[in-house]
Scaffold this active site. Sequence first.
Site, short mmCIF file in Angstrom:
data_model
loop_
_atom_site.label_atom_id
_atom_site.label_comp_id
_atom_site.label_asym_id
_atom_site.label_seq_id
_atom_site.Cartn_x
_atom_site.Cartn_y
_atom_site.Cartn_z
N ASP A 1 35.08 27.99 40.73
CA ASP A 1 34.42 28.84 39.84
C ASP A 1 33.49 28.57 38.96
OD1 ASP A 1 36.31 27.49 38.60
OD2 ASP A 1 37.84 28.91 38.30
N ASP B 1 41.24 33.01 35.69
CA ASP B 1 42.73 32.78 35.72
C ASP B 1 42.64 32.82 34.03
OD1 ASP B 1 43.10 30.69 36.50
OD2 ASP B 1 45.32 30.42 36.61
N GLY C 1 39.86 29.27 41.56
CA GLY C 1 39.87 30.07 40.92
C GLY C 1 37.89 30.84 41.99
N ARG D 1 42.87 36.84 37.54
CA ARG D 1 41.96 36.46 38.93
C ARG D 1 41.63 37.91 39.54
NH1 ARG D 1 42.42 31.29 39.82
NH2 ARG D 1 44.81 30.30 39.45
N ASP E 1 33.34 23.10 33.44
CA ASP E 1 33.89 23.43 32.32
C ASP E 1 33.16 22.02 31.51
OD1 ASP E 1 34.94 23.68 30.18
OD2 ASP E 1 37.03 23.30 30.41
N PHE F 1 36.58 30.80 26.87
CA PHE F 1 37.48 31.26 28.26
C PHE F 1 37.14 32.61 28.10
CE2 PHE F 1 41.09 31.65 30.37
CZ PHE F 1 41.32 29.97 30.99
N VAL F 2 37.27 32.21 29.68
CA VAL F 2 36.14 34.25 31.22
C VAL F 2 37.10 34.14 31.70
CG1 VAL F 2 34.32 34.12 29.97
CG2 VAL F 2 34.77 32.37 31.98
P1 IMP Z 1 36.53 20.82 33.89
O1 IMP Z 1 37.73 20.70 35.40
O2 IMP Z 1 37.09 21.24 32.89
O3 IMP Z 1 35.26 21.46 34.69
O4 IMP Z 1 37.54 22.54 34.69
C1 IMP Z 1 37.66 23.31 36.26
C2 IMP Z 1 38.64 24.62 36.15
O5 IMP Z 1 39.42 24.61 34.83
C3 IMP Z 1 37.73 25.60 36.53
O6 IMP Z 1 37.60 25.08 38.18
C4 IMP Z 1 38.96 26.53 36.24
O7 IMP Z 1 39.78 26.86 37.01
C5 IMP Z 1 39.93 26.26 35.09
N1 IMP Z 1 38.71 26.30 33.66
C6 IMP Z 1 38.22 26.16 33.09
N2 IMP Z 1 37.40 26.86 32.90
C7 IMP Z 1 37.70 28.06 32.72
C8 IMP Z 1 37.85 29.45 31.70
O8 IMP Z 1 36.77 30.09 30.96
N3 IMP Z 1 38.28 30.54 32.26
C9 IMP Z 1 39.65 30.68 33.06
N4 IMP Z 1 39.63 28.87 34.48
C10 IMP Z 1 38.46 27.91 33.54
MG MG Z 2 39.65 25.94 39.85
#
Ligand code: IMP
Ligand code: MG
Length: 211
Positions: free
Chosen positions: A128, A187, A72, A193, A131, A180-181
């Site tokens: 990227d 992606d 990402g 992407r 979340d 969700f973006v």
């Molecule tokens: P986390 O572990 O939930 O913080 O998410 C981390 C990973 O999930 C990021 O590096 C992204 O690859 C993916 N991700 C989280 N939110 C989004 C979104 O809104 N769109 C696309 N990918 C996301």
């Molecule tokens: Mg990622």
Amino acid sequence: MRAKQGAVSGPPLLDSALISASADGLVILMRGDLEKVLFDEPAIHRRLDDMAAQISNDYRDRELTVIAVLHGSLMFVADLLRRIPLPLKLDCLSVASYHGKAQSSGEVVFKQITLPDIEGRDILVLDDILDSGSTLAAVRETLKTARPHSIRICVLLSKKKQRAREVEADYVGFEIEDKFVVGYGLDFRERYRNLPYIGVLRRKLLEQPRK
Ligand code: IMP
Ligand code: MG
């Protein structure tokens, strides 16, 4: 030997109506999958100018080691690092936590087993988006075992929400709502992407069964 030119043959990935669309046409079609554009290319690049200036100032006396979290962060890393005029090293980590869904599974799998040699180094992790925090918390913990001098985290986007894991980024491009973006490296099921901007994906697409 000259490379063969022309359209690649094989089973169509997209609707047959799209096969003859030009590259621009495909971008327009992907745009149709977005509810709205949040940050266009100039807005992203302006923000990267500021972030790069701040990082360059903070690390001016040190040699930086950047660890990019793939896939990402690809576009973000490429555009940000070209704005940082400091000696630096670049390494990558590949992790997965979404497994094709729109919500983090919480389980973070390191697809790359060997860690870069970072003992005593000043690490800047680039990802990227922040979340749930599961990915960056796991990355930070794993990197700590290799005894770097310091670790900071830099993300292009950070969702305003309660996180499953406590992790804060030291550098944030944009704070966004919990939507969700996609685009600019981000992606959904490995698509979108290559959109040059970032937008909110239409909800109904998130709910569609995987093709
Ligand atoms: P986390 O572990 O939930 O913080 O998410 C981390 C990973 O999930 C990021 O590096 C992204 O690859 C993916 N991700 C989280 N939110 C989004 C979104 O809104 N769109 C696309 N990918 C996301
Ligand atoms: Mg990622």
